[in-house]
Design a protein around this motif. Structure first.
Motif, mmCIF file in Angstrom:
data_model
loop_
_atom_site.group_PDB
_atom_site.id
_atom_site.type_symbol
_atom_site.label_atom_id
_atom_site.label_comp_id
_atom_site.label_asym_id
_atom_site.label_seq_id
_atom_site.Cartn_x
_atom_site.Cartn_y
_atom_site.Cartn_z
ATOM 1 N N MET A 64 48.036 44.912 40.274
ATOM 2 C CA MET A 64 47.310 44.111 41.276
ATOM 3 C C MET A 64 46.167 43.314 40.646
ATOM 4 S SD MET A 64 48.541 44.435 44.306
ATOM 5 C CE MET A 64 48.493 45.289 45.875
ATOM 6 N N GLU A 65 45.518 43.912 39.657
ATOM 7 C CA GLU A 65 44.377 43.238 39.021
ATOM 8 C C GLU A 65 44.781 41.916 38.388
ATOM 9 O OE1 GLU A 65 41.605 45.345 36.489
ATOM 10 O OE2 GLU A 65 41.996 47.186 37.607
ATOM 11 N N GLU A 71 49.462 36.957 46.197
ATOM 12 C CA GLU A 71 50.471 37.804 45.546
ATOM 13 C C GLU A 71 50.210 39.285 45.842
ATOM 14 O OE1 GLU A 71 51.097 34.857 41.664
ATOM 15 O OE2 GLU A 71 49.622 36.470 41.587
ATOM 16 N N GLN A 72 48.929 39.659 45.856
ATOM 17 C CA GLN A 72 48.584 41.046 46.189
ATOM 18 C C GLN A 72 49.068 41.395 47.595
ATOM 19 O OE1 GLN A 72 44.410 41.831 45.688
ATOM 20 N NE2 GLN A 72 44.402 41.290 43.533
ATOM 21 N N LYS A 73 48.911 40.438 48.510
ATOM 22 C CA LYS A 73 49.366 40.663 49.888
ATOM 23 C C LYS A 73 50.863 40.917 49.930
ATOM 24 C CE LYS A 73 48.088 38.192 53.583
ATOM 25 N NZ LYS A 73 47.569 37.025 54.354
ATOM 26 N N MET A 91 42.474 50.912 43.438
ATOM 27 C CA MET A 91 41.943 49.584 43.077
ATOM 28 C C MET A 91 40.418 49.622 43.053
ATOM 29 S SD MET A 91 44.431 47.064 45.284
ATOM 30 C CE MET A 91 43.503 45.554 44.956
ATOM 31 N N ASP A 95 37.812 44.734 45.018
ATOM 32 C CA ASP A 95 39.125 44.086 45.141
ATOM 33 C C ASP A 95 39.865 44.593 46.380
ATOM 34 O OD1 ASP A 95 38.482 42.871 42.808
ATOM 35 O OD2 ASP A 95 39.915 43.964 41.564
ATOM 36 N N LEU A 99 41.132 42.309 49.565
ATOM 37 C CA LEU A 99 42.526 42.321 50.009
ATOM 38 C C LEU A 99 42.614 42.722 51.479
ATOM 39 C CD1 LEU A 99 45.539 42.139 49.555
ATOM 40 C CD2 LEU A 99 45.484 44.326 48.362
#
Ligand code: ATP
Ligand code: MG
Length: 275
Positions: A64-65, A71-73, A91, A95, A99
């Motif tokens: 995720m980082e 994209e994380q979603k 995480m 961050d 999110l």
């Protein structure tokens, strides 16, 4: 170390097709999460999901980082509720807050309930601050120590908390009321004798920013002093978090993009023939 290429993609795909856990494990252990992220986005949906199934929550958190918010979603949506919450637990809490603030309120509430209590409370605290302020950028996973500690005690303490801290490079000294009274770098600490007291070696002139300061101003201050992080304080000068340089880089990129957009929007009118 070779950059990631088509061969790696083929290899990964073979492992995923054959559900070859051993081969898969051996491969990803040698990959930097940036490279894994690049491979991830070259996979079709089915294989992306399969890869996510094979990864542990802490591994997905590292992945995720390397991703942007959108994209994380997508990754989060591809996970079940429970695993999604575990990923958020792992995480950095700034961050995770960013999110979650992108999701529907009903969904983020559910995920926060599913998360570990301590992590969820920290993330909830961050969700109160506007996105484009020091408070919205900061993490509360910083290193806080007391001035009566010795160097030796501090090192022991660091060993304990280092795995969970966002950065251990700066140690922030507070009084019992959590007001910021000093700072020292890891180097400052390491070059001292074990028995020396923190209050003798810390820098008392600490540069800090208020929680409500605009992010671009925070970026300017951080780059002016060349620090790797800046402490954030509330109205009572209490330490509430730190902003790290990696988050500032994101601000600077965003700012540059905005400037560029403005420039390209303005240009046509500049060339309008006045006659
Ligand atoms: P190196 O530069 O080799 O990595 P360093 O100890 O010089 O090691 P820097 O990041 O350059 O680390 O920090 C310089 C000094 O600034 C350190 O002594 C550190 O304690 C101090 N410092 C860090 N943050 C602050 C702050 N917010 N306010 C004031 N001084 C700070
Ligand atoms: Mg230095």
């Amino acid at each position: 170390h070779q950059p990631i290429g088509q061969k790696d993609l083929k290899q990964l795909l073979t492992y995923l097709q054959n559900l070859d856990q051993t081969g898969f494990r051996a491969m990803i252990q040698k990959l930097h999460s940036y490279d894994l992220a690049r491979l991830f986005f070259q996979l079709s949906n089915i294989y992306q999901r399969r890869l996510l199934t094979l990864l542990q929550p802490e591994e997905i958190a590292l992945l995720m980082e390397e991703l942007d918010l959108q994209e994380q979603k997508e990754v989060l949506a591809a996970l079940g509720q429970k695993k999604a919450a575990q990923v958020l637990d792992h995480m950095p809490n700034d961050d995770a807050a960013d999110l979650l603030s992108e999701l529907e309120l009903s969904q983020s509430t559910l995920l926060l309930k599913e998360m570990k209590t301590v992590e969820a409370d920290q993330v909830r605290a961050l969700l109160h601050y506007p996105e484009d302020t020091a408070g919205g950028l900061m993490t509360n996973a910083y290193v806080q120590i007391f001035s009566h500690y010795t160097v030796e005690e501090t090192l022991r303490f660091l060993r304990e908390i280092a795995p969970a801290a966002e950065t251990i490079y700066y140690l922030y000294v507070t009084d019992v009321r959590h007001r910021l009274i000093g700072v020292l770098s890891l180097r400052d600490l390491l070059i001292r004798e074990p028995h020396e007291k923190i209050d003798r070696i810390m820098n008392e002139r600490v540069i800090s920013v208020p929680v409500d300061m605009d992010q671009e101003e925070v970026a300017r201050i951080l780059s002016r002093y060349d620090f790797l992080a800046l402490p954030v304080v509330d109205q009572n000068k209490k330490l509430v978090g730190i902003v790290t340089v990696d988050d500032i880089i994101d601000v600077l990129i965003e700012e540059a993009r905005e400037d560029l957009e403005q420039l390209s929007a303005v240009q046509p009118t500049d060339f309008v023939d006045p006659f």
